[in-house]
Design an enzyme around this catalytic site. Structure first.
Site, PDB file in Angstrom:
ATOM      1  N   GLU A   1       1.080  -0.891   0.193  1.00  0.00           N
ATOM      2  CA  GLU A   1       0.244   0.031  -0.240  1.00  0.00           C
ATOM      3  C   GLU A   1       0.473   1.523   0.106  1.00  0.00           C
ATOM      4  O   GLU A   1       1.984   1.303   0.807  1.00  0.00           O
ATOM      5  CB  GLU A   1      -1.093   0.197   1.370  1.00  0.00           C
ATOM      6  CG  GLU A   1      -2.014  -1.317   0.813  1.00  0.00           C
ATOM      7  CD  GLU A   1      -3.156  -0.796   2.258  1.00  0.00           C
ATOM      8  OE1 GLU A   1      -3.638  -1.678   2.849  1.00  0.00           O
ATOM      9  OE2 GLU A   1      -3.098   0.107   2.996  1.00  0.00           O
TER      10      GLU A   1
ATOM     11  N   CYS B   1      -1.401   6.574   8.083  1.00  0.00           N
ATOM     12  CA  CYS B   1       0.289   6.160   9.466  1.00  0.00           C
ATOM     13  C   CYS B   1      -0.803   5.235  10.324  1.00  0.00           C
ATOM     14  O   CYS B   1      -1.722   5.195  10.683  1.00  0.00           O
ATOM     15  CB  CYS B   1       0.882   6.738   9.460  1.00  0.00           C
ATOM     16  SG  CYS B   1       1.454   7.722   9.100  1.00  0.00           S
TER      17      CYS B   1
HETATM   18  N1  SAH Z   1       8.436   1.768  10.483  1.00  0.00           N
HETATM   19  C1  SAH Z   1       8.571   2.892  10.315  1.00  0.00           C
HETATM   20  C2  SAH Z   1       8.336   3.421   9.205  1.00  0.00           C
HETATM   21  C3  SAH Z   1       6.711   3.354   9.166  1.00  0.00           C
HETATM   22  S1  SAH Z   1       5.005   3.258  10.551  1.00  0.00           S
HETATM   23  C4  SAH Z   1       8.850   4.049  12.077  1.00  0.00           C
HETATM   24  O1  SAH Z   1       7.743   3.028  12.726  1.00  0.00           O
HETATM   25  O2  SAH Z   1       8.872   4.606  12.312  1.00  0.00           O
HETATM   26  C5  SAH Z   1       4.846   4.988  10.657  1.00  0.00           C
HETATM   27  C6  SAH Z   1       4.574   6.227  11.901  1.00  0.00           C
HETATM   28  O3  SAH Z   1       3.440   5.926  11.852  1.00  0.00           O
HETATM   29  C7  SAH Z   1       6.020   5.688  12.519  1.00  0.00           C
HETATM   30  O4  SAH Z   1       5.121   6.478  13.357  1.00  0.00           O
HETATM   31  C8  SAH Z   1       4.240   4.212  13.042  1.00  0.00           C
HETATM   32  O5  SAH Z   1       4.684   4.744  14.175  1.00  0.00           O
HETATM   33  C9  SAH Z   1       2.780   5.768  13.287  1.00  0.00           C
HETATM   34  N2  SAH Z   1       2.302   5.111  13.428  1.00  0.00           N
HETATM   35  C10 SAH Z   1       1.677   3.298  13.615  1.00  0.00           C
HETATM   36  N3  SAH Z   1       0.220   2.958  13.653  1.00  0.00           N
HETATM   37  C11 SAH Z   1      -0.188   4.322  13.757  1.00  0.00           C
HETATM   38  C12 SAH Z   1      -1.108   4.500  14.483  1.00  0.00           C
HETATM   39  N4  SAH Z   1      -2.120   2.965  14.626  1.00  0.00           N
HETATM   40  N5  SAH Z   1      -1.770   5.577  14.873  1.00  0.00           N
HETATM   41  C13 SAH Z   1      -1.227   6.627  14.215  1.00  0.00           C
HETATM   42  N6  SAH Z   1       0.154   6.383  13.794  1.00  0.00           N
HETATM   43  C14 SAH Z   1       0.739   4.931  13.668  1.00  0.00           C
END
Ligand code: SAH
Ligand code: SF4
Length: 345
Positions: free
Chosen positions: A85, A335
């Site tokens: 995605e 995200c």
């Molecule tokens: N794996 C990497 C990049 C992708 S995640 C990382 O974790 O940095 C992108 C962002 O979305 C990260 O900061 C992650 O913690 C956040 N994220 C994950 N799940 C989320 C959710 N349910 N609500 C809001 N942000 C979330």
């Protein structure tokens, strides 16, 4: 599109070098969608190239658009039947950003993240990473969307620093003036904290933005929420970030998803202020407080008052801090909501 593969196919076919120049302009300048659409190439060359090199490593399965038209989410099929995605976002009238994936799934398994729930299937190739950007440029051209796509964030599915080599190769392609030509400062890579790769990244790409998904500033809590913390705890992370600042002198962005009753209490904010002091100068550290997007996990979003109080404490501690509400919630395109449906759905 893999530029090296195309160039070697041209050589194999005995086609002159200037053909690459023509292809490059059509692909990156005009966002054409197929070999056939490069009218400047002789028909025989187009057919021969189509035989030898796939134009794209991804194909559209589906695109959903949010009600306000500011978020578009695509499901892309990969050649081996996997699906990935990616999201196109319009944070302001003229600016477009894409959020791209680096892996199918993710092995880190953060407890609040939809991608984490599915585990890791595999990492993407550099071509599969950059083709997500190419896909959106083609999409924008086809839909006549105004403005230009020249911001990229590696915040889709996957942990970019778990496949550092592929991500590094993709970054080189994105910043290459003869390919995507995206400014380094318009690209951000987000990691859950693979310390040695953070140090490496500061040396290899000092101009590309770095975001750290922190979510907690005490080890027991962070280990529970972000299991990467077992391998690289907060002390190791701080060391790596110090070294990163030493080589890049760039601002670091911390992502902190506020989870009700878990990491959003005043003492959590105070722990964060205290930990940040071990990392570097205040003016180089920015905290993004993120409103939790509901996923199929037991977590709950923080109350607005608690979010405001948390932010106040950050500001009082001397840190820049913003509260971010993500775009695209109605299409599960925000995200942490990136999770692939099973094939056939
Ligand atoms: N794996 C990497 C990049 C992708 S995640 C990382 O974790 O940095 C992108 C962002 O979305 C990260 O900061 C992650 O913690 C956040 N994220 C994950 N799940 C989320 C959710 N349910 N609500 C809001 N942000 C979330
Ligand atoms: Fe992986 Fe990032 Fe999701 Fe954690 S938040 S599981 S590191 S994609």
């Amino acid at each position: 599109m893999d530029a090296a593969k195309v160039q070697s196919a041209l050589a194999d076919l005995g086609l002159p070098k200037f053909r690459w120049e023509q292809i490059r302009q059509a692909v990156f300048g005009q966002a054409v969608e197929s070999w056939d659409a490069i009218a400047v190439l002789p028909a025989a060359a187009r057919a021969a190239l189509a035989e030898k090199v796939p134009f794209m490593s991804v194909t559209e399965r589906r695109v959903d658009v949010s009600g306000d038209g500011r978020a578009h989410k695509a499901l892309l099929d990969l050649k081996d039947g996997r699906v990935v995605e990616t999201v196109l976002l319009r944070p302001s009238e003229t600016r477009w950003t894409t959020c791209i994936s680096s892996q199918v799934g993710c092995a880190v398994a953060c407890t609040f993240c939809a991608t984490g729930l599915m585990g890791l299937t595999r990492s993407l190739t550099p071509e599969e990473i950059t083709d997500q950007v190419l896909f959106w440029r083609q999409y924008m051209a086809k839909k006549n969307l105004p403005g230009r796509l020249d911001n990229v964030v590696y915040m889709g599915m996957g942990e970019p620093f778990a496949c550092y080599d592929q991500v590094a190769a993709s970054l080189k392609t994105l910043v290459d003036q003869r390919q995507f030509g995206i400014g380094s400062r318009h690209i951000s890579v987000s990691t859950s904290g693979v310390a040695p790769k953070i140090v490496q990244f500061g040396k290899d790409f000092p101009q590309v933005n770095l975001a750290i998904s922190l979510h907690a500033a005490t080890d027991p809590l962070r280990t529970r929420l972000v299991p990467m913390n077992k391998a690289y705890d907060l002390a190791k992370l701080a060391e790596a970030l110090k070294e990163y600042i030493g080589s890049s002198n760039r601002k670091i962005f911390f992502e902190y998803v506020l989870l009700k009753g878990e990491n959003d209490r005043p003492e959590d904010a105070d722990a964060l202020v205290k930990w940040l002091a071990t990392v570097g100068p205040k003016e180089l550290l920015h905290v993004n407080l993120i409103v939790f997007n509901q996923t199929d996990t037991p977590h709950q979003p923080t109350d607005e008052n608690d979010a405001r109080e948390f932010q106040k404490r950050m500001l009082a501690g001397g840190y820049k801090s913003t509260v971010r509400q993500n775009l695209g919630r109605d299409i599960d395109g925000a995200c942490g909501q990136l999770v692939v449906l099973e094939k056939g759905k």
